[in-house]
Enzyme design. Structure first.
Site, PDB file in Angstrom:
ATOM      1  N   GLU A 116       0.816  -1.214   0.000  1.00 18.18           N
ATOM      2  CA  GLU A 116       0.000   0.000   0.000  1.00 18.18           C
ATOM      3  C   GLU A 116       0.849   1.263   0.000  1.00 18.18           C
ATOM      4  O   GLU A 116       0.317   2.371  -0.039  1.00 18.18           O
ATOM      5  CB  GLU A 116      -0.931   0.018   1.218  1.00 18.18           C
ATOM      6  CG  GLU A 116      -2.001  -1.051   1.187  1.00 18.18           C
ATOM      7  CD  GLU A 116      -2.899  -0.940  -0.031  1.00 18.18           C
ATOM      8  OE1 GLU A 116      -3.402   0.168  -0.296  1.00 18.18           O
ATOM      9  OE2 GLU A 116      -3.095  -1.961  -0.717  1.00 18.18           O
ATOM     10  N   ARG A 154      19.839   8.868 -20.958  1.00 18.34           N
ATOM     11  CA  ARG A 154      20.037   9.211 -22.366  1.00 18.34           C
ATOM     12  C   ARG A 154      20.321  10.694 -22.569  1.00 18.34           C
ATOM     13  O   ARG A 154      20.786  11.092 -23.642  1.00 18.34           O
ATOM     14  CB  ARG A 154      18.843   8.776 -23.214  1.00 18.34           C
ATOM     15  CG  ARG A 154      17.554   9.477 -22.891  1.00 18.34           C
ATOM     16  CD  ARG A 154      16.361   8.797 -23.573  1.00 18.34           C
ATOM     17  NE  ARG A 154      16.562   8.634 -25.000  1.00 18.34           N
ATOM     18  CZ  ARG A 154      16.361   9.599 -25.888  1.00 18.34           C
ATOM     19  NH1 ARG A 154      15.943  10.789 -25.482  1.00 18.34           N
ATOM     20  NH2 ARG A 154      16.555   9.387 -27.167  1.00 18.34           N
TER      21      ARG A 154
END
Length: 259
Positions: A116, A154
């Site tokens: 949770e 990247r």
């Protein structure tokens, strides 16, 4: 750049990050990725990391102390200051602008929740920000962590073979539009003729000015069709407005799109 991942399944993230651009970045020493399992810092024979939530209800909540000890160990492993991110559906949306800001940092610690979620007190005391990759719920933060690692890596210097590649991506700010965002234009490769269709003639002619004009038109048009909300924030120049108007007229003539 160093990225530490706190997760009950650090091998999962490491596997995702072992391929493609991120894997090559690690091989070239441009990214150091380290996994930390809170169970290694949990007490007792069962190495428990979760318990029932106060107030009742379904599910389990991750405990403070195993996570706190794990974060402390991760921070101590390197002298560089670490920015701690909790991957959560309740976090701010992860955008390309936020990715660029994170890519400028020397070090990140990514906290992956399970069950949770995590005890709120730990989040308030130890986490710098919460980020979400979308308005949906996953079983844990490992997939979002892998997404964030890929997006950030990247953009680091030297990771992509062509530095212009990232600058031309969708969601990169366009200076000509006052920093607003456009989607990328369509791309084609060999063969020029195929049963599925032919490559647009303009891309085969070698006229770089015409190619640039076509790509700009397509980027504006694709954004108008798929993400018109982005153009709401764009300060279109008269030239861009003419290109977009021409694109819209062509789509109306084809009967494929309209206002």
């Amino acid at each position: 750049m160093r990225i530490d991942v706190v997760s009950l399944f650090p091998e999962f993230v490491a596997t995702c990050a072992g391929f493609g651009v991120v894997g090559r970045a690690q091989e070239r020493g441009l990214l150091a990725l380290h996994g930390w399992n809170p169970r290694d810092h949990a007490e007792g024979n069962y190495r428990r990391v979760d318990d029932r939530p106060f107030g009742g209800g379904p599910g389990m909540v991750m405990l403070i102390e195993p996570l706190r000890a794990t974060l402390a160990a991760a921070r101590a492993a390197d002298p560089q200051p670490a920015h701690v991110v909790y991957l959560s559906p309740q976090g701010r949306p992860l955008t390309q602008a936020r990715v660029r800001a994170l890519a400028d940092l020397p070090r990140l610690i990514l906290l992956c929740g399970r069950y949770e979620g995590v005890d709120e007190r730990l989040l308030a005391a130890e986490v710098d920000e919460e980020l979400s990759i979308g308005d949906y719920v996953l079983s844990g933060g490992e997939l979002p962590a892998a997404v964030l690692i890929d997006a950030v890596t990247r953009l680091r210097d030297g990771v992509l073979n062509d530095a212009d590649s990232a600058a031309q991506d969708s969601f990169e700010p366009d200076p000509a539009l006052g920093g607003a965002l456009l989607l990328d234009c369509p791309h084609y490769t060999r063969p020029p003729q195929h049963a599925l269709g032919d490559v647009p003639e303009v891309l085969l002619g070698g006229n770089h000015a015409e190619i640039a004009r076509w790509r700009r038109t397509q980027a504006l048009g694709r954004t108008w069709e798929r993400r018109p909300d982005l153009l709401d924030e764009a300060a279109l120049s008269p030239a861009d407005r003419r290109l977009l108007d021409a694109y819209r007229a062509s789509r109306d003539d084809d009967g494929r799109a309209g206002d």
